[in-house]
Design an enzyme around this catalytic site. Structure first.
Site, PDB file in Angstrom:
ATOM      1  N   ASP A 107       0.834  -1.207   0.000  1.00  0.00           N
ATOM      2  CA  ASP A 107       0.000   0.000   0.000  1.00  0.00           C
ATOM      3  C   ASP A 107       0.865   1.251   0.000  1.00  0.00           C
ATOM      4  OD1 ASP A 107       0.964  -0.167   2.592  1.00  0.00           O
ATOM      5  OD2 ASP A 107      -0.989  -0.436   3.528  1.00  0.00           O
ATOM      6  N   ASN A 111      -7.188  -0.271  13.977  1.00  0.00           N
ATOM      7  CA  ASN A 111      -8.616  -0.497  13.689  1.00  0.00           C
ATOM      8  C   ASN A 111      -8.840  -1.839  12.988  1.00  0.00           C
ATOM      9  OD1 ASN A 111      -7.468  -0.014  11.236  1.00  0.00           O
ATOM     10  ND2 ASN A 111      -8.838   1.651  10.627  1.00  0.00           N
ATOM     11  N   HIS A 150      -7.269  -2.812  10.263  1.00  0.00           N
ATOM     12  CA  HIS A 150      -7.053  -2.820   8.804  1.00  0.00           C
ATOM     13  C   HIS A 150      -5.853  -3.687   8.434  1.00  0.00           C
ATOM     14  CE1 HIS A 150      -4.309   1.053   8.528  1.00  0.00           C
ATOM     15  NE2 HIS A 150      -3.625   0.011   8.901  1.00  0.00           N
ATOM     16  N   GLU A 161      -9.732  -0.857   5.116  1.00  0.00           N
ATOM     17  CA  GLU A 161     -10.262  -0.306   6.355  1.00  0.00           C
ATOM     18  C   GLU A 161     -11.550  -1.046   6.753  1.00  0.00           C
ATOM     19  OE1 GLU A 161      -8.220   1.571   7.753  1.00  0.00           O
ATOM     20  OE2 GLU A 161      -7.922   3.530   6.822  1.00  0.00           O
TER      21      GLU A 161
HETATM   22  P1  PGA Z   1       2.369  -0.449  12.213  1.00  0.00           P
HETATM   23  O1  PGA Z   1       1.137  -0.343  11.235  1.00  0.00           O
HETATM   24  O2  PGA Z   1       3.149  -1.630  11.773  1.00  0.00           O
HETATM   25  O3  PGA Z   1       3.139   0.832  12.008  1.00  0.00           O
HETATM   26  O4  PGA Z   1       1.816  -0.605  13.595  1.00  0.00           O
HETATM   27  C1  PGA Z   1       0.357  -1.473  11.026  1.00  0.00           C
HETATM   28  C2  PGA Z   1      -0.691  -1.195   9.990  1.00  0.00           C
HETATM   29  O5  PGA Z   1      -1.264  -0.103  10.003  1.00  0.00           O
HETATM   30  O6  PGA Z   1      -0.966  -2.069   9.188  1.00  0.00           O
END
Ligand code: PGA
Length: 241
Positions: free
Chosen positions: A67, A136, A138, A143
């Site tokens: 992403d 959350n 995701h 999302e």
């Molecule tokens: P992070 O993000 O590894 O920085 O905690 C995880 C994500 O948003 O998929």
């Protein structure tokens, strides 16, 4: 979904990295996708070290980006591109043709999605994908409420994701949209490693394990496929029974 719990972050990362190494050793031209974000940083380091030690050779491997924040480029510290190149691709000295990654600066996001979808049609399915879990739930930028039918697509970022995003950037960014692989592509991967580290992820990890699979918490959907496993350190496993 089998859950693997490790005493600390370094051991977690070593174990996740071993999944990627096994995949590439079995299939040198495997298609590998590893998330950006903070969680996989130790995995990148372990993989770079493994190549240095001669335990794996990435010279024929294909890498796919998961992403990107729309509007950000490699020049923006904290963009997915900047993080993955800085911690991983630059250290493996890959050739350009080994990498397919979303261009966050695209002025034609739909065409950018089609470009990456075409690449996946040619090189896919993904052989091994390493995913983080957002606060959350995701995965990628899929999302809460994301469609199971999505391939590459543009997303209006959730308020939680926008709030969390500030931790990546050294200047204020007003990121509102992302571009991401969709659930259809992610869940079709031959091997899925969902990983989380640290106390702050304990709540969403417990929800991922205990909540019935639901689009409201995209990480729970990973449970619906047999080729998926959850890898967490002790702190992230804190709220599990
Ligand atoms: P992070 O993000 O590894 O920085 O905690 C995880 C994500 O948003 O998929």
């Amino acid at each position: 979904m089998k859950t693997h719990i490790f005493p600390d972050y370094p051991q977690l990362c070593q174990a996740v990295a071993q999944n990627v190494i096994n995949c590439v050793n079995a299939k040198p031209n495997a298609l590998i996708c590893i998330a950006g974000g903070d969680t996989p940083l130790g995995v990148f380091a372990a993989l770079v070290e493994a190549q240095k030690q001669g335990h794996v050779d990435f010279s024929h491997t294909q890498f796919l980006g998961l992403d990107e924040w729309l509007g950000l480029s490699k020049a923006d510290k904290g963009s997915c591109r900047e993080m993955v190149w800085h911690h991983f691709f630059d250290k493996l000295t890959l050739r350009d043709k080994q990498i397919c990654f979303f261009d966050g600066l695209t002025t034609h996001p739909q065409e950018e999605c089609q470009r990456v979808d075409r690449y996946i049609d040619q090189h896919g399915p993904i052989d091994c994908i390493v995913l983080g879990i957002g606060m959350n739930g995701h995965i990628g930028f899929n999302e809460p409420g994301a469609s199971l039918d999505n391939t590459c697509h543009v997303i209006d970022l959730d308020a939680v994701t926008q709030a969390v995003s500030v931790k990546y950037f050294d200047t204020q960014r007003n990121v509102q949209q992302g571009i991401s692989l969709g659930l259809k592509t992610i869940l079709a991967a031959k091997k899925i490693v969902l990983m989380a580290s640290g106390e702050k992820k304990a709540g969403i990890v417990a929800q991922t394990v205990n909540h019935p699979a639901s689009r409201d918490i995209p990480s729970t959907l990973v449970k619906t496929v047999t080729q998926a496993s959850l890898y967490v350190d002790k702190a992230a496993a804190n709220a599990l029974e």
